[in-house]
Design a protein around this motif. Structure first.
Motif, PDB file in Angstrom:
ATOM      1  N   ASP A   1     -16.279  15.415   5.301  1.00  0.00           N
ATOM      2  CA  ASP A   1     -17.300  15.032   6.277  1.00  0.00           C
ATOM      3  C   ASP A   1     -17.502  13.526   6.353  1.00  0.00           C
ATOM      4  OD1 ASP A   1     -18.366  14.745   3.767  1.00  0.00           O
ATOM      5  OD2 ASP A   1     -20.286  15.713   4.223  1.00  0.00           O
ATOM      6  N   GLN A   2     -16.553  12.772   5.787  1.00  0.00           N
ATOM      7  CA  GLN A   2     -16.680  11.317   5.763  1.00  0.00           C
ATOM      8  C   GLN A   2     -15.412  10.680   6.329  1.00  0.00           C
ATOM      9  OE1 GLN A   2     -19.380   9.621   4.817  1.00  0.00           O
ATOM     10  NE2 GLN A   2     -18.488   7.591   5.116  1.00  0.00           N
ATOM     11  N   PRO A   3     -15.342  10.454   7.653  1.00  0.00           N
ATOM     12  CA  PRO A   3     -14.143   9.836   8.235  1.00  0.00           C
ATOM     13  C   PRO A   3     -13.986   8.402   7.766  1.00  0.00           C
ATOM     14  CG  PRO A   3     -15.912   9.944   9.852  1.00  0.00           C
ATOM     15  CD  PRO A   3     -16.386  10.724   8.662  1.00  0.00           C
ATOM     16  N   LEU A   4     -12.743   7.952   7.746  1.00  0.00           N
ATOM     17  CA  LEU A   4     -12.476   6.567   7.369  1.00  0.00           C
ATOM     18  C   LEU A   4     -12.956   5.631   8.469  1.00  0.00           C
ATOM     19  CD1 LEU A   4      -8.816   6.781   5.979  1.00  0.00           C
ATOM     20  CD2 LEU A   4     -10.966   7.079   4.753  1.00  0.00           C
ATOM     21  N   SER A   5     -13.421   4.477   8.053  1.00  0.00           N
ATOM     22  CA  SER A   5     -13.755   3.454   9.035  1.00  0.00           C
ATOM     23  C   SER A   5     -12.468   2.898   9.612  1.00  0.00           C
ATOM     24  CB  SER A   5     -14.555   2.326   8.384  1.00  0.00           C
ATOM     25  OG  SER A   5     -13.729   1.600   7.480  1.00  0.00           O
ATOM     26  N   ALA A   6     -12.565   2.173  10.713  1.00  0.00           N
ATOM     27  CA  ALA A   6     -11.378   1.577  11.337  1.00  0.00           C
ATOM     28  C   ALA A   6     -10.677   0.632  10.372  1.00  0.00           C
ATOM     29  CB  ALA A   6     -11.772   0.848  12.620  1.00  0.00           C
ATOM     30  N   ALA A   7     -11.455  -0.146   9.619  1.00  0.00           N
ATOM     31  CA  ALA A   7     -10.864  -1.095   8.669  1.00  0.00           C
ATOM     32  C   ALA A   7     -10.165  -0.366   7.528  1.00  0.00           C
ATOM     33  CB  ALA A   7     -11.945  -2.023   8.121  1.00  0.00           C
TER      34      ALA A   7
ATOM     35  N   THR B   1       1.559   7.529 -21.517  1.00  0.00           N
ATOM     36  CA  THR B   1       0.991   6.345 -22.158  1.00  0.00           C
ATOM     37  C   THR B   1       1.013   5.183 -21.161  1.00  0.00           C
ATOM     38  OG1 THR B   1       3.150   5.597 -23.005  1.00  0.00           O
ATOM     39  CG2 THR B   1       1.875   7.097 -24.413  1.00  0.00           C
ATOM     40  N   ASP B   2       0.519   4.033 -21.603  1.00  0.00           N
ATOM     41  CA  ASP B   2       0.554   2.790 -20.810  1.00  0.00           C
ATOM     42  C   ASP B   2      -0.050   3.005 -19.428  1.00  0.00           C
ATOM     43  OD1 ASP B   2       2.098   1.768 -22.977  1.00  0.00           O
ATOM     44  OD2 ASP B   2       3.919   2.522 -22.040  1.00  0.00           O
ATOM     45  N   MET B   3      -1.196   3.654 -19.374  1.00  0.00           N
ATOM     46  CA  MET B   3      -1.764   4.038 -18.084  1.00  0.00           C
ATOM     47  C   MET B   3      -2.655   2.949 -17.495  1.00  0.00           C
ATOM     48  SD  MET B   3      -2.600   8.089 -18.650  1.00  0.00           S
ATOM     49  CE  MET B   3      -3.319   7.891 -20.282  1.00  0.00           C
ATOM     50  N   THR B   4      -2.434   2.666 -16.218  1.00  0.00           N
ATOM     51  CA  THR B   4      -3.298   1.779 -15.454  1.00  0.00           C
ATOM     52  C   THR B   4      -3.560   2.408 -14.092  1.00  0.00           C
ATOM     53  OG1 THR B   4      -1.441   0.505 -14.539  1.00  0.00           O
ATOM     54  CG2 THR B   4      -2.409  -0.286 -16.605  1.00  0.00           C
ATOM     55  N   VAL B   5      -4.714   2.115 -13.524  1.00  0.00           N
ATOM     56  CA  VAL B   5      -5.112   2.679 -12.241  1.00  0.00           C
ATOM     57  C   VAL B   5      -5.435   1.547 -11.277  1.00  0.00           C
ATOM     58  CG1 VAL B   5      -6.778   4.164 -11.057  1.00  0.00           C
ATOM     59  CG2 VAL B   5      -6.038   4.726 -13.380  1.00  0.00           C
ATOM     60  N   HIS B   6      -4.981   1.656 -10.045  1.00  0.00           N
ATOM     61  CA  HIS B   6      -5.292   0.640  -9.045  1.00  0.00           C
ATOM     62  C   HIS B   6      -5.366   1.294  -7.667  1.00  0.00           C
ATOM     63  CE1 HIS B   6      -1.035   0.455  -7.628  1.00  0.00           C
ATOM     64  NE2 HIS B   6      -0.764   0.705  -8.896  1.00  0.00           N
ATOM     65  N   SER B   7      -5.973   0.611  -6.732  1.00  0.00           N
ATOM     66  CA  SER B   7      -6.086   1.110  -5.371  1.00  0.00           C
ATOM     67  C   SER B   7      -4.737   1.034  -4.688  1.00  0.00           C
ATOM     68  CB  SER B   7      -7.102   0.270  -4.587  1.00  0.00           C
ATOM     69  OG  SER B   7      -7.139   0.670  -3.224  1.00  0.00           O
ATOM     70  N   ARG B   8      -4.459   1.996  -3.814  1.00  0.00           N
ATOM     71  CA  ARG B   8      -3.199   1.978  -3.071  1.00  0.00           C
ATOM     72  C   ARG B   8      -3.170   0.856  -2.050  1.00  0.00           C
ATOM     73  NH1 ARG B   8      -1.640   8.211  -1.659  1.00  0.00           N
ATOM     74  NH2 ARG B   8       0.301   7.228  -0.989  1.00  0.00           N
ATOM     75  N   SER B   9      -4.308   0.334  -1.700  1.00  0.00           N
ATOM     76  CA  SER B   9      -4.387  -0.760  -0.737  1.00  0.00           C
ATOM     77  C   SER B   9      -5.049  -1.970  -1.374  1.00  0.00           C
ATOM     78  CB  SER B   9      -5.195  -0.336   0.499  1.00  0.00           C
ATOM     79  OG  SER B   9      -5.464  -1.456   1.336  1.00  0.00           O
ATOM     80  N   ARG B  10      -4.440  -3.121  -1.200  1.00  0.00           N
ATOM     81  CA  ARG B  10      -5.019  -4.364  -1.709  1.00  0.00           C
ATOM     82  C   ARG B  10      -6.338  -4.671  -1.006  1.00  0.00           C
ATOM     83  NH1 ARG B  10       0.458  -5.453  -1.020  1.00  0.00           N
ATOM     84  NH2 ARG B  10       0.028  -6.304   1.057  1.00  0.00           N
ATOM     85  N   ARG B  11      -6.538  -4.084   0.163  1.00  0.00           N
ATOM     86  CA  ARG B  11      -7.724  -4.370   0.966  1.00  0.00           C
ATOM     87  C   ARG B  11      -8.840  -3.352   0.759  1.00  0.00           C
ATOM     88  NH1 ARG B  11      -4.825  -4.403   6.617  1.00  0.00           N
ATOM     89  NH2 ARG B  11      -7.007  -4.317   7.343  1.00  0.00           N
ATOM     90  N   TRP B  12      -8.652  -2.412  -0.174  1.00  0.00           N
ATOM     91  CA  TRP B  12      -9.640  -1.353  -0.401  1.00  0.00           C
ATOM     92  C   TRP B  12     -10.081  -1.404  -1.868  1.00  0.00           C
ATOM     93  CZ3 TRP B  12      -9.525   3.677   2.724  1.00  0.00           C
ATOM     94  CH2 TRP B  12     -10.580   4.506   2.370  1.00  0.00           C
ATOM     95  N   PRO B  13     -11.238  -1.978  -2.160  1.00  0.00           N
ATOM     96  CA  PRO B  13     -11.712  -2.059  -3.554  1.00  0.00           C
ATOM     97  C   PRO B  13     -11.848  -0.667  -4.169  1.00  0.00           C
ATOM     98  CG  PRO B  13     -13.017  -3.479  -2.119  1.00  0.00           C
ATOM     99  CD  PRO B  13     -12.175  -2.616  -1.216  1.00  0.00           C
ATOM    100  N   LEU B  14     -11.579  -0.576  -5.470  1.00  0.00           N
ATOM    101  CA  LEU B  14     -11.615   0.707  -6.163  1.00  0.00           C
ATOM    102  C   LEU B  14     -12.834   0.778  -7.078  1.00  0.00           C
ATOM    103  CD1 LEU B  14     -10.202   3.389  -6.810  1.00  0.00           C
ATOM    104  CD2 LEU B  14      -8.966   2.197  -8.638  1.00  0.00           C
ATOM    105  N   PRO B  15     -13.814   1.631  -6.777  1.00  0.00           N
ATOM    106  CA  PRO B  15     -14.962   1.787  -7.677  1.00  0.00           C
ATOM    107  C   PRO B  15     -14.515   2.272  -9.059  1.00  0.00           C
ATOM    108  CG  PRO B  15     -15.460   2.707  -5.517  1.00  0.00           C
ATOM    109  CD  PRO B  15     -13.987   2.400  -5.527  1.00  0.00           C
ATOM    110  N   ARG B  16     -15.189   1.785 -10.084  1.00  0.00           N
ATOM    111  CA  ARG B  16     -14.800   2.094 -11.459  1.00  0.00           C
ATOM    112  C   ARG B  16     -14.840   3.595 -11.753  1.00  0.00           C
ATOM    113  NH1 ARG B  16     -14.314  -0.714 -16.096  1.00  0.00           N
ATOM    114  NH2 ARG B  16     -15.019  -2.622 -15.059  1.00  0.00           N
ATOM    115  N   ALA B  17     -15.722   4.335 -11.091  1.00  0.00           N
ATOM    116  CA  ALA B  17     -15.856   5.758 -11.389  1.00  0.00           C
ATOM    117  C   ALA B  17     -14.557   6.515 -11.146  1.00  0.00           C
ATOM    118  CB  ALA B  17     -16.978   6.367 -10.539  1.00  0.00           C
TER     119      ALA B  17
END
Length: 254
Positions: free
Chosen positions: A199-205, A145-161
């Motif tokens: 097949d999608q490497p992370l960007s430097a940022a 219960t009481d579930m919330t989801v957030h990005s592990r990084s404050r600098r990486w926006p999390l798409p709603r999907a």
């Protein structure tokens, strides 16, 4: 290829483990632990499908660890938790193998039948990736219960999907709760999940943002006696308020 990492170690041991880079083999096991009112582990339960030689090594290691005792009404009492122990086998210069067992955390045990979230199709088509944290409470009946989801990084926006996918899966999950003095208790959990495309490497940022976030996570884990391996691989769930807090957790070497 889409990947979702979810929560979801001599020679005889090594033959039972998956091979990793540089011939180091490792696996994390969940071991049930009975802890007495002094904080010592008095009994262990290893899953029946774990080979007997590995189960014996795990049980012996776990019984050497100690916790700050759980309390009820201000008095120390017995408790039960589930310990995540990483068993690692690594070759040395002489050709022999060294076995080390690390404490990775403790808390409720999630069912192996829990189905991980699906990678959102639209996100995959858009080459979107996400490193996610699910905060939830494992209730005494094992539900979340009481579930919330957030990005592990404050600098990486999390798409709603990704949020939607995680919540849809987690609503179906079940766990075995921790127990204090024989009674099941609620435990707040933080569960990491990584949605990545091979097949999608992370960007430097993006890589820099994740390094910063994971350094913070690893610093917190080490302060509690835990152990993390390679960067980007800290995918273990964390109990935020387990009634049993680690006290003496030196890595065991065999």
């Amino acid at each position: 290829m889409k990947h979702v990492m979810f929560l979801v170690v001599g020679l005889l041991l090594a033959s039972s483990l998956p091979t990793q880079a540089a011939q180091v083999r490792a696996r994390t096991y969940v071991v049930g632990a009975d802890v007495d009112a002094s904080g010592h582990v008095t009994g262990t339960q290893v899953d029946a499908d774990v080979p007997a030689n590995i189960a014996g090594v795990l049980a012996g290691a776990v019984k050497q660890w100690a916790f700050v005792p759980a309390t009820r009404d201000g008095k120390p009492v017995r408790a039960h938790t589930f310990i995540r122990a990483k068993l690692q086998v690594a070759p040395d210069a002489s050709g022999h193998s060294t076995v080390r067992i690390y404490f990775m955390g403790n808390g409720p045990k999630f069912d192996e039948t829990n189905v991980p979230p699906r990678y959102p199709l639209d996100a995959a088509r858009a080459h979107q990736q996400a490193f996610v944290m699910l905060d939830a409470t494992v209730q005494p009946d094992g539900s979340l219960t009481d579930m919330t989801v957030h990005s592990r990084s404050r600098r990486w926006p999390l798409p709603r999907a990704f949020t939607t996918s995680v919540l849809q899966a987690a609503r179906q999950w079940h766990a075995t709760p921790e127990r204090v003095d024989g009674q099941a208790v609620a435990t707040h959990m933080r569960i990491p999940m990584n949605f990545t495309l091979s097949d999608q490497p992370l960007s430097a940022a993006q890589a820099d943002a994740m390094r910063e976030a994971l350094r913070e996570e690893m610093s917190t884990a080490k302060a509690k006696g835990g152990h993390f391996g390679d960067l980007f691989q800290s995918d273990q769930p964390v109990a935020l308020d387990s009634p049993l807090q680690p006290r003496a957790l030196a890595a065991n070497t065999h």
